[in-house]
Every structure is written in structure tokens, then in C-alpha cells.
Design an enzyme around this catalytic site. Structure first.
Site, PDB file in Angstrom:
ATOM      1  CE1 TYR B  93      31.726 -11.494   2.552  1.00 20.15           C
ATOM      2  CE2 TYR B  93      32.200  -9.342   1.615  1.00 20.15           C
ATOM      3  CZ  TYR B  93      31.348 -10.183   2.308  1.00 20.15           C
ATOM      4  OH  TYR B  93      30.164  -9.738   2.777  1.00 20.15           O
ATOM      5  CD  GLU B 189      32.364  18.017  12.038  1.00 23.02           C
ATOM      6  OE1 GLU B 189      32.855  18.991  12.626  1.00 23.02           O
ATOM      7  OE2 GLU B 189      31.713  17.135  12.607  1.00 23.02           O
ATOM      8  CG  ASP B 241      29.699  20.272  13.961  1.00 24.56           C
ATOM      9  OD1 ASP B 241      29.363  21.163  13.149  1.00 24.56           O
ATOM     10  OD2 ASP B 241      29.208  19.125  13.965  1.00 24.56           O
TER      11      ASP B 241
END
Lengths: 554, 361
Positions: B93, B189, B241
Site C-alpha cells: 500500500y 501438517e 499427508d
């Protein structure tokens, strides 16, 4: 009681139709379809004749055209030239007899061809106002000037002399015609103004003095004292001859044998070729021309087509010339790029012709409009029937996209472009007697396209160069956008002074400039531009467009 | 430390300025941030940056980024000097005041920020820039010793006392100290699995610290685990995973860092971490329900086999990746729930932890 067969009754009504009568009813064939065009055509025919006469007599043409508004859609048109004049005996025939003239029988590049134009104007004036044509002509300072008031006897196609006298005329030689006719005067792309302007552009040896119906005088002064080379008259080439003409020629020839007829009356036929034609036609070379009947003439035509004959001579054509085509464009349009080309002579149906094309690109022309196409035939501008013309067809079927212009299929290219396309020939094949459009001979279309491709290639080199320069320009302005940011950030980082910031900007600009080389500029460099000339015929164009749209709806 | 960054920035700016004064095109050299510019050896234990540099010479093509890089350096200088910070989004910004040099999208400004960071060879926090993302969550046998931001008094945070919630890893953490007697750190995870283990107080049963990474671990999360493991000398086990994303993007990044942040991997990785599961072999051993492997997963696995220096170093990982490509299936952590919701706590994890030697390196 046996009835009278109907055919006998019908026969009472059957009679010869006079050629003048025929044209009186079919005036559109000669370019008199509406009032506006009638006025335009009248002036065009008179000016064309004057120019032809002057050039033939090697006189630098000075032609005055005056159009006076008489009210009620009537106009008086006065055209005066400094040409060789017309001998007394011929004056009535030239102006008051259709299909009478000198140019039909010879093959040489001239504006007029058929001997219809000016007499058709006289006929039109007579039909619409009932007033005769007033002619003055003088052939030298030692001769008197002759004044005639003429009408056409439409039934007999003969002049009707209302008045005939000798007068004094201060001019050394020349001809003046005054007609009163129904017409309508408008500006725009098909106006008298436009026609005269375009004529002046490709005929720089002519001075035209034009007084329009608003009584404003425009003078197109001659730009050169050099007359264009006089076109040479040539004999017809065997490939272009048709049966009827051939039979006529056989009838009137002075030659004693077919072989000498062929060698004497045609170009490019020597004894060898003549013998070959006779052989191919199975007619003996020593046959008397007068004894050749219709069937034999047809055999002869077939024999000609079987014989290989070299192309007609092409030195009889006097094109405008690349330089003049380009100069004409420069006068008319302020553009960035001009080029023109004159094609080598080519032949259609035994008639030699030369195509010329020129183009003006960019500058003050709108990029969103269709290309403007200015058409010429033997230095005469063609303003009407562009859709029917071989020139337009050739422009439409040229692939302009590859030359950097936009084009939808089957339309004119879109872009800031004006083209001049001119055909010069001993016999320009018009689609009608009003001479507004050129017939679609494949040989002619092919030549026009070759000319367009030639200028197209030059154009594309320029268009691509321009694009490159524009991209480069955009890059540079991009650089210029960010230089101050580099300088400002450095100032913040190093806390240096305002002067240093300026110095950094300066040096950065220099560094980047050095790595890119100098930028070529695109600009209009056209000292030949003539603004007053360019504006002629333009003023009313918008109004005209609207009118055309309205007409479509009717 | 911060002053080093400041000096570095000024020095680079001076180089640019001097080049300009000599009428030469100025240039900025940045290390190339990519897998092709890192090397791995087991001794160091992380992706180490090599010497490949990206040269940004001032030309038409580069002038915008060049100007933006200098402006970003200037912003950093300002932040350091005023002892302030700006988030990545805030920096984006701020650039809106730079006129034509502003960034259109935040990824543009992030890239330039990473460039400046790499150029200075420091982490962005040292430049005054802080990341937006959460650092991860912690629960279990750990006391974090922090300071009150106002009073600077010591704060003791007991990570066993967050109930069903958890302790949030702060972005700036070099000042933290730890107290713990946990046997290991379990980095997880997904937030879902973390929640299950917290709810059933697995940290108590197993005497451990649970860390939720929530996908690819942030720098703060990596740094937190590293600091904790180093300070307290406890092992780190990773539970992800079973797919190439879990193996490579999450586990490998945690352990040795990434190509993109090659210049700061040294501090932002956990070389001692070991991969607990889920492994391709687990899928077979525990008969886990699976999903077909996606095209991108196969590509990711093949790329890793071909280009990743870490995989190239570890035969076990090559074997695992080849196995997953062959099996053509993936399995999520939550797939263990097929054997009962608490199967993971009662059977899977205890089984696994008994045999740390079977963990993947």
C-alpha cells in the site's frame, strides 16, 4: 372477307430509330441520369474536348469554365478554350450530330473516343430547356470567327442551324460553347469543383479558370510549360479487331490483295505474318479484299487468333509519370509517405495500355476511414460508378493486410490512405458511353493489381518502420516515466541534495539515450501541399454523405 | 544486526549512484533464488545458496523494477531508521504513493521485497518487513518465556494451559526462551489433526510438544521449531499427508529450506527433523483408503527426483517418491480415521514412535 394481316398494321409503326432519338430516351447511357450529373457531364465533355484539341495542336491549354445559376434548376454553362478552333463547315456536325468525330477512327491515346459527348450535351440542353447551343470558333488570327446557334434534328441526327454569322472575336484561335440546361449544383466528391481539381492535378500543363454558380472564381494555374509527349497514332493490332470492323476495313481499303491489306492496315504484321494468317485462315494471300465475304472474314478472324503475332507497339502511350502522380498527391494531401509507380506497357485485346498507381499514407488523413481511391483514365478523373469499375475491383481484391492496412474481406482497406490509379490506353474500355467505369478485362485487373502490389510493398516498408519508431517512442517515454523514481529513491537512500537529483536524472537520460541511438522522427514534410486546392470540393462532403443515406431509404 | 542491513542498503545505493556519475548503466546484482542455485550436504543439513547471480542492469525492460527495487530499499532504510515495521501488505500500500512506480498487485511487491532481502543476504525482518501469515500453533509440554511488549517484564506462557486452544507463534521470536522436558516435537501438517491430538491431550500421553504448521510452514514456524529443538536438544518428528506436496513442499522446506528463500535457509530450517509419516509404505501396512494421485503431484514427484538436491542425496526419499509414483495414490493424515477416530492416537503414533529408526531422513 380476308382480314388484313396484323403484321401489315404493325408495319405502319415500324421505322428506323434515329440515333439521336435513341439517346434522347436513354440519356442515362451518356451520363445524364439526373440533374446533378447532367451538369457535371456537360462540363466534363466540353473540357475533355478542349484538352484533346489543344494537345493535338500542341497549344498549352487555357480553359475557362463558367457556370451561372439561372434559377429554377437552370444553369448556363460557358466553356472557352484557346485550342486550334474548328473549320466553319465542321462546326455544326461536331456539336449537333451524334457519333461524329475524329477520334473514333484512329487508335491514339485521347480523352474523347466516340464522338458522342459534346453533342449529347447539346441534345440534353435542347431537351430540357429548348434552347440551342451557341458556338463561336476561330482557327487563326487571319480568319474570321464563326458564330452558330445549333440544335439537333433528333429524327435525322442532323444539325439544325438556327443562326449562322461571322463575328469579330478578340481571341487568336479557340472555341467557345454556351449551353443552357437543367441541372443541379452540389459540392462534394462528385462535384464539378472536384472534377476540375483532379483534372488540374494530373494535367499540370493546363490552366483552368473556373467561375462557380456562387460567382467565385478559382484559378488552377499551370505548373509547367511542358506539354505531355504527343501520343502517337497506331494502327489496330489484329488481336483487337472484331468481325464488323474487319469487314468495314476490308470494304474501304485501298490495298489490292489480302496480304497487303494485312500489312498496311494493321500494326505488327509483316509479309511473313500476313502469309501465316492467310495460311491459317485457308484464304489465298492474293485474294482481293473487296471479294472477301462474311464467312471468309470470320475464317480470317479465326486465322488471326491461330497466328502468333507480337504485341502492339507501346510508345503510343503517354502516361502521367511516377513523378507527376506523386506530386499530384502531395498537392492534395498532407501525408507522411508518398510513392508512385508506372507499370511497363501491357496489352488487352490488342490494345496497349499502361497502368499507374500512387499512394499517400498517414499525416492528416483519418486512420478509421476507408481508403480514398482517385481513378483516372487517360488523365480524365472518373467520379461515378466506382463500384462497377475494374480499378475498384482490383483495389478490393488486393490483400492490403500484408501491407500494413486493415481490410475486411471484399472491402476497401481501412487506413489513412489515398490512392491514385490511372489507366492510359489508345482505347480505354469503358462499361458504358458515359465513360464512368472501366470494364473488367482480366489483363487490366492483373496490371492494376501488380501496380498496387508494387506500391503496397513500398508502403509496408514504411508502415513497419513507422510502427518500429512508435514502439521505440513508447519505450522512451516509458523510460522517462521511471527516471525520476530512480533519482528520488537514490536521493532518499543517500540523502543527497536537490542538484544531485537533477544531475542523476540528466545522466540517466543520457545513458539510456546512448544505448538506444537517436530517435527518427515521423513528420509531414510536404512543401508541395496546397491547402486551398485541397479544400476544393471538400466543404460540402458531410452534407453530401447524409443526403446519400437519405436517398438509400427512398 | 539491523545496522548491517542499513549499511548494506546504503552501499548498494552508493554503487548505483557512482555508476551513474561515471555515465555507465547502473546495475544491481541479486543472488538467483531457485533450486538450481542451492546445494545440499548432510553435514550442513540445509539448502545452501551458491554463487549464481541475477544481474539487473538498467535498460528499458528493467527500469520499472529497477526503480521499484530502489524505492523498496529506501522504504526499508526508513523503517530501520525509525525502528518501525511494515507488513508485506502495508509495503504494497505504501507503494501506491510512488506514482507510476507503484505495484499493481501484492505479488509484485512481494517479489521485489524478496529481491532486496536476497541482495542484502538478510531475512526480511531485519529490513523492517514482517510477513502477514500466522506463524503456527503450539500445545503441550512447553513453557515459552517472552517479555511484555510495554513493561518488558518476563512473561511465562505455559502451553499446557490453553485448553482446547493453542499458543500462537509470534513473528519475531529471537528473544524467546524455553522450558520443557518433552521427549520430542511433533510438527503436524493439518490443523484438523492438530485439533484431534490437542483435544485428547496426546501431548500428555506421549510427553511431547505439538506444533501445527497449517500447510507449508512459515518462516516464523520454521525458526521457532529450529530454535526450540536447538535450545532444548529434542528431536523433531514430522507428520504429513502422504503425497509429494506433503513430502516436498512441507517436510523438505521445514527440514532444509526452499529454493526461493535460499539466502536465509541457514536460520530458517530444521535439519534435525525426521519424517514420521504418513509414508507410502504406511498406506500398504495400514491399508489406508486412498485417492488417485493428481497430474501435478506426479509432476512434482518427478521434478523432485530430477532436480531436488535433497532428494538426490537421500536414497530413502528417492525410493519413497518412486513408490508413490508407482502406486498412483495419495493418502491424507485423516485417512487413519477409517480405523476409528482415535486409531491415530491409540495405535498409529505409538507404533511409529517406537521405531524412530524407520523414519525417513
Amino acid at each position: 372477307m380476308a382480314e388484313t394481316p396484323i403484321a401489315v398494321e404493325l408495319a405502319k409503326k415500324q421505322r428506323e430509330i434515329g440515333v439521336a432519338e435513341f439517346f434522347a430516351r436513354n440519356r442515362h447511357l451518356l451520363g445524364f441520369d439526373n440533374k446533378r450529373k447532367a451538369l457535371m457531364t456537360t462540363i466534363k465533355e466540353a473540357v475533355d474536348n478542349s484538352l484533346d484539341a489543344c494537345e493535338e495542336a500542341s497549344v498549352l491549354p487555357e480553359i475557362s469554365v463558367e457556370v451561372i445559376d439561372m434559377g429554377n434548376d437552370r444553369f448556363r454553362v460557358i466553356i472557352e478554350d484557346n485550342g486550334p478552333g474548328i473549320v466553319k463547315k465542321q462546326i455544326p456536325h461536331i456539336f449537333a450530330r451524334l457519333l461524329y468525330g475524329s477520334k473514333f477512327f484512329k487508335l491514339s491515346q485521347s480523352r474523347g473516343q466516340q464522338g458522342i459527348g459534346i453533342s449529347a450535351s447539346v441534345l440534353y440542353a435542347q431537351l430540357t430547356t429548348g434552347k440551342p447551343a451557341k458556338i463561336i470558333s476561330k482557327i487563326s488570327k487571319d480568319h474570321e470567327a464563326h458564330y452558330y446557334e445549333l440544335k439537333i434534328d433528333t429524327e435525322k441526327n442532323k444539325p439544325d442551324i438556327l443562326k449562322e454569322e461571322t463575328i469579330t472575336w478578340e481571341k487568336e484561335h479557340g472555341t467557345k460553347i454556351e449551353l443552357e440546361l437543367e441541372g443541379s449544383y452540389q459540392g462534394g466528391s462528385q462535384s464539378i469543383d472536384q472534377y476540375l481539381k483532379q483534372t488540374a492535378i494530373v494535367n499540370p500543363h493546363v490552366t483552368l479558370i473556373y467561375t462557380n454558380p456562387k460567382a467565385e472564381q478559382l484559378i488552377f494555374a499551370r505548373a509547367t510549360d511542358q506539354l505531355p509527349p504527343k501520343p502517337e497514332e497506331i494502327k489496330p493490332h489484329p488481336y483487337g479487331v472484331e468481325l464488323g470492323i474487319l469487314m468495314n476495313m476490308l470494304k474501304f481499303t485501298e490495298a489490292r490483295t489480302l496480304q497487303s491489306f494485312l500489312t498496311n492496315e494493321f500494326s505488327r504484321v509483316g509479309p511473313g505474318t500476313a502469309k501465316e494468317i492467310c495460311e491459317n485462315s485457308s484464304i489465298l494471300p492474293n485474294t482481293k479484299p473487296n471479294n472477301i465475304n462474311r464467312d471468309m472474314a470470320e475464317q480470317l478472324i479465326q486465322g488471326i487468333s491461330k497466328t502468333k503475332i507480337i504485341s502492339p507497339p507501346t510508345n503510343c502511350i503517354s502516361p502521367i509519370g511516377e513523378e507527376l502522380v506523386e506530386k499530384g498527391l502531395r498537392k492534395e494531401i498532407n501525408a507522411e509517405f508518398y510513392c508512385a509507380t508506372t507499370r511497363p506497357p501491357a496489352v488487352y485485346r490488342g490494345n496497349p495500355f499502361v497502368v499507374e498507381a500512387g499512394i499517400a499514407y498517414g499525416g492528416e488523413q483519418s486512420a478509421d476511414d476507408s481508403a480514398k481511391v482517385l481513378r483516372y483514365a487517360n488523365r480524365v478523373p472518373l467520379l461515378f460508378q466506382h463500384g462497377a469499375c475494374a480499378i475498384t475491383k482490383s483495389v478490393l481484391s488486393t490483400a492490403w493486410r500484408s501491407y500494413g492496412l486493415n481490410q475486411s474481406k471484399g472491402s476497401l482497406p481501412i487506413g489513412p490512405v489515398t490512392m491514385v490509379i490511372s489507366i492510359n490506353s489508345v482505347w480505354v474500355p469503358f462499361t458504358s458511353e458515359s465513360k464512368e467505369a472501366i470494364a473488367h478485362y482480366p489483363e487490366i485487373i492483373k496490371e492494376i493489381k501488380l501496380a498496387l502490389q508494387e506500391i503496397g510493398r513500398k508502403l509496408s516498408v514504411y508502415v513497419h518502420k513507422k510502427k518500429r519508431i512508435q514502439i521505440e517512442g513508447a519505450k522512451r517515454s516509458y523510460i522517462e516515466t521511471y527516471i525520476p523514481h530512480v533519482a528520488e529513491a537514490l536521493k532518499e537512500l543517500l540523502a543527497y541534495k536537490k542538484e544531485d537529483e537533477e544531475k542523476v536524472k540528466e545522466l540517466l537520460a543520457e545513458i539510456l539515450e546512448k544505448s538506444r541511438g537517436t530517435l527518427e522522427k515521423i513528420e509531414i514534410d510536404n512543401p508541395d501541399y496546397d491547402e486551398d486546392l485541397a479544400n476544393i470540393g471538400k466543404a460540402d462532403e458531410d452534407g453530401e454523405k447524409q443526403k446519400t443515406l437519405g436517398e438509400v431509404g427512398e | 544486526m539491523k545496522n548491517n542491513a542499513l549499511e548494506g542498503i546504503k552501499e548498494k545505493a552508493k554503487d548505483v549512484y557512482n555508476k551513474i556519475m561515471k555515465k555507465k548503466a547502473p546495475e544491481l546484482d541479486l543472488p538467483l533464488r531457485a533450486l538450481s542455485n542451492v546445494k545440499y550436504d548432510n553435514k550442513n543439513g540445509y539448502f545452501e545458496i551458491m554463487g549464481k547471480m541475477k544481474n539487473r542492469t538498467l535498460t528499458v525492460g528493467t527500469i520499472k523494477t529497477f526503480a521499484q527495487t530502489l524505492r523498496m530499499m529506501s522504504l526499508s532504510k526508513q523503517l530501520i531508521e525509525t525502528d518501525d515495521i511494515a507488513s508485506k501488505r502495508e509495503a504494497y500500500y505504501i507503494s501506491k504513493n510512488w506514482g507510476e512506480a507503484k505495484f499493481r498487485e501484492q505479488p509484485e511487491s512481494d517479489t521485489v521485497m524478496d529481491d532486496v532481502e536476497a541482495m542484502m543476504m538478510v531475512n526480511r525482518e531485519q529490513l523492517g518487513f514482517i510477513p502477514e501469515e500466522k506463524g503456527g500453533e503450539v500445545a503441550g509440554k512447553l513453557v515459552v518465556i517472552d517479555r511484555d511488549t510495554e513493561t518488558k517484564k518476563e512473561l511465562r506462557i505455559d502451553c499446557t494451559k490453553f485448553g482446547s486452544g493453542a499458543y500462537s507463534i509470534p513473528i519475531s521470536l529471537e528473544h524467546l526462551k524455553f522450558e520443557t522436558d518433552a521427549k520430542f516435537i511433533l510438527a503436524i501438517e493439518t490443523a484438523g489433526m492438530f485439533q484431534r491430538l490437542v483435544k485428547h491431550k496426546y501431548w500428555k500421553t506421549a510427553n511431547c510438544i505439538l506444533v501445527s504448521m497449517g500447510g507449508v510452514p512459515t518462516r516464523a514456524c520454521r525458526r521457532f521449531i529450529r530454535k526450540l529443538a536447538d535450545d532444548k536438544k529434542i528431536p523433531v518428528y514430522v507428520f504429513c499427508d502422504n503425497d509429494p506436496y506433503g513430502h516436498m513442499n512441507i517436510y523438505r522446506t521445514l527440514k532444509v529450506g526452499s529454493g526461493n528463500s535460499a539466502h536465509i535457509n541457514k536460520y530458517f530450517c530444521v535439519p534435525s527433523a525426521k519424517y514420521l509419516g504418513v509414508t507410502p509404505q504406511d498406506v500398504i501396512d495400514y491399508k489406508l483408503p486412498t485417492h488417485p494421485l493428481k497430474e501435478v503431484d506426479i509432476k512434482r514427484a518427478k521434478d523432485a527426483l530430477k532436480n531436488d538436491p535433497f532428494v538426490q542425496h537421500h536414497k530413502e526419499w528417492q525410493k519413497a517418491l518412486k513408490q508413490i509414483i508407482e502406486m498412483k495414490v495419495r493418502a491424507e493424515q485423516q485417512a487413519l480415521a477409517a480405523w476409528g477416530l482415535n486409531f491415530v492416537i491409540e495405535k498409529y503414533l505409538p507404533d511409529k514412535i517406537k521405531h524412530p529408526e524407520k523414519f525417513l531422513p
